[in-house]
Design an enzyme around this catalytic site. Sequence first.
Site, short mmCIF file in Angstrom:
data_model
loop_
_atom_site.label_atom_id
_atom_site.label_comp_id
_atom_site.label_asym_id
_atom_site.label_seq_id
_atom_site.Cartn_x
_atom_site.Cartn_y
_atom_site.Cartn_z
N SER A 86 0.81 -1.22 0.00
CA SER A 86 0.00 0.00 0.00
C SER A 86 0.84 1.27 0.00
O SER A 86 0.29 2.36 -0.13
CB SER A 86 -0.91 0.00 1.23
OG SER A 86 -0.14 -0.21 2.38
N THR A 193 -2.83 3.16 3.70
CA THR A 193 -1.90 4.29 3.70
C THR A 193 -1.27 4.44 5.07
O THR A 193 -1.91 4.16 6.07
CB THR A 193 -2.73 5.57 3.42
OG1 THR A 193 -3.20 5.48 2.10
CG2 THR A 193 -1.94 6.83 3.62
N THR A 211 1.42 6.93 0.32
CA THR A 211 0.58 5.82 -0.15
C THR A 211 0.82 5.52 -1.62
O THR A 211 1.28 6.40 -2.36
CB THR A 211 -0.91 6.19 0.04
OG1 THR A 211 -1.72 5.04 -0.21
CG2 THR A 211 -1.36 7.30 -0.89
N ARG A 221 -5.29 8.89 -11.34
CA ARG A 221 -6.09 9.16 -10.13
C ARG A 221 -5.17 9.59 -8.98
O ARG A 221 -4.14 8.97 -8.72
CB ARG A 221 -6.88 7.90 -9.75
CG ARG A 221 -7.79 8.08 -8.52
CD ARG A 221 -7.11 7.61 -7.25
NE ARG A 221 -8.02 7.61 -6.12
CZ ARG A 221 -7.63 7.43 -4.87
NH1 ARG A 221 -6.36 7.24 -4.57
NH2 ARG A 221 -8.50 7.44 -3.90
N VAL A 222 -5.56 10.64 -8.31
CA VAL A 222 -4.83 11.12 -7.12
C VAL A 222 -5.80 11.08 -5.95
O VAL A 222 -6.97 11.47 -6.09
CB VAL A 222 -4.31 12.56 -7.36
CG1 VAL A 222 -3.78 13.17 -6.07
CG2 VAL A 222 -3.23 12.56 -8.43
N GLY A 223 -5.35 10.60 -4.82
CA GLY A 223 -6.22 10.49 -3.66
C GLY A 223 -6.08 11.67 -2.71
O GLY A 223 -5.63 12.76 -3.09
N ASP A 224 -6.45 11.44 -1.49
CA ASP A 224 -6.42 12.49 -0.47
C ASP A 224 -5.03 12.70 0.13
O ASP A 224 -4.71 13.79 0.61
CB ASP A 224 -7.39 12.14 0.67
CG ASP A 224 -7.06 10.79 1.31
OD1 ASP A 224 -6.72 9.84 0.56
OD2 ASP A 224 -7.13 10.68 2.54
N THR A 244 -6.96 7.86 6.42
CA THR A 244 -6.73 6.69 5.57
C THR A 244 -8.09 6.21 5.08
O THR A 244 -9.12 6.54 5.64
CB THR A 244 -5.99 5.59 6.36
OG1 THR A 244 -5.79 4.45 5.51
CG2 THR A 244 -6.75 5.14 7.60
N GLY A 245 -8.06 5.42 4.03
CA GLY A 245 -9.31 4.89 3.49
C GLY A 245 -9.61 5.45 2.12
O GLY A 245 -8.71 5.95 1.43
N GLY A 247 -10.02 7.72 -0.45
CA GLY A 247 -9.61 9.11 -0.50
C GLY A 247 -10.67 10.07 -1.01
O GLY A 247 -10.72 11.23 -0.59
C1 SD4 Z 1 -6.17 6.93 -1.22
N1 SD4 Z 1 -6.43 7.32 1.13
O1 SD4 Z 1 -5.37 6.98 -2.13
C2 SD4 Z 1 -5.68 6.56 0.16
C3 SD4 Z 1 -5.77 5.09 0.32
C4 SD4 Z 1 -5.74 4.62 1.74
O2 SD4 Z 1 -5.80 3.04 3.33
O3 SD4 Z 1 -5.66 5.35 2.65
N2 SD4 Z 1 -5.81 3.38 2.04
O4 SD4 Z 1 -7.38 7.12 -1.37
#
Ligand code: SD4
Length: 337
Positions: A86, A193, A211, A221-224, A244-245, A247
């Site tokens: 991850s 993450t 992450t 794609r870009v996350g949080d 985390t999670g 995004g």
């Molecule tokens: C994302 N927040 O790229 C990250 C992924 C993540 O636990 O946190 N996974 O969306």
Amino acid sequence: MINRRKFLESAAALGLIGALPSKVLKAGNKITNRGIKYKLPIVISTWSHGLEANAESVRVLNEGGGIVDAVEKGVMIPESDPNNHSVGLGGFPDITGKVTLDASIMGPDGNAGGVCFLENIVHPISVARKVMDETPHVLLSGSGALKFALDNGFEEENLLTEKALQGWKKMLERENRTPEINWEEKHNELHDTIGLLAINEESDIAGACTTSGLAAKMRGRVGDSPIIGAGLYVDNEIGAATATGMGELVLKTLGSFLVVELMRNGASPQQACEQAVKRIVDKVADHKKYQIGLLALSKKGEIGAYSIQPGFNYALYAEGKNQLLNAGSFYKTTTNK
Ligand code: SD4
């Protein structure tokens, strides 16, 4: 609540059992954190890989290192672990088979740096640090971030391991490819993450978040995680938060900034995490399909942790103990089944 057998298996696989206090190994262990104030320093980070990251951050602090060094060096541990799918090396790739990384860092002076959609660099957090320290900018992306890294002495490396490639292939065979992350029964198999927050004895606060993002995500794609205020936020007068999670849910609510602002308005870190999760639940219609975990740390030495779904755990170093704890959750049983 994380399934105890799975938790023990994954902890054993990580070689952590010996390091865990018996308290953690009791099924049903949960803390709410209300009112607990720890002596400084404190390091708190997401998921079980946070134990080793915390230990490294504490080592840096104990050796007289700065708070920003401590958070950077801490998250570099999971970044360079090929068995961690991850973060960094060994991360699961995007839909086209390429590993793309997001990271951010923020210090007590309010300065911040991030990189997103970065390829072939094991330590995106260190590139984010360079963006923070050596440019007038906050966020560099894609080929520009890579060029900046190479110009600053980072070396390119293939991040896609054979194990991650095989795991990715299996994922693509699944009929339902809706991104699924951090569900209790899949803990440590899917995406986790690392977000890490630390406060030193002088009460200076910093945070880092890194992450490889969602497995098999769309190209680009870009996350949080690299977005200041979403995956990470630090205000040295108030405290810090990380997420985390999934995004997209954090981006839609600016989760980490929200947690810090709630603390500014008087909420404890625990209350702030709970209120921010509630905000996501109220505002994001399809939240039941996803997991979000939030961590918070206050200037006073209190912590908070909360998630939408059960199964979110975090590593807490405080008062000489480094332990893995379960966060409370809005739903008491998972809601995506
Ligand atoms: C994302 N927040 O790229 C990250 C992924 C993540 O636990 O946190 N996974 O969306």
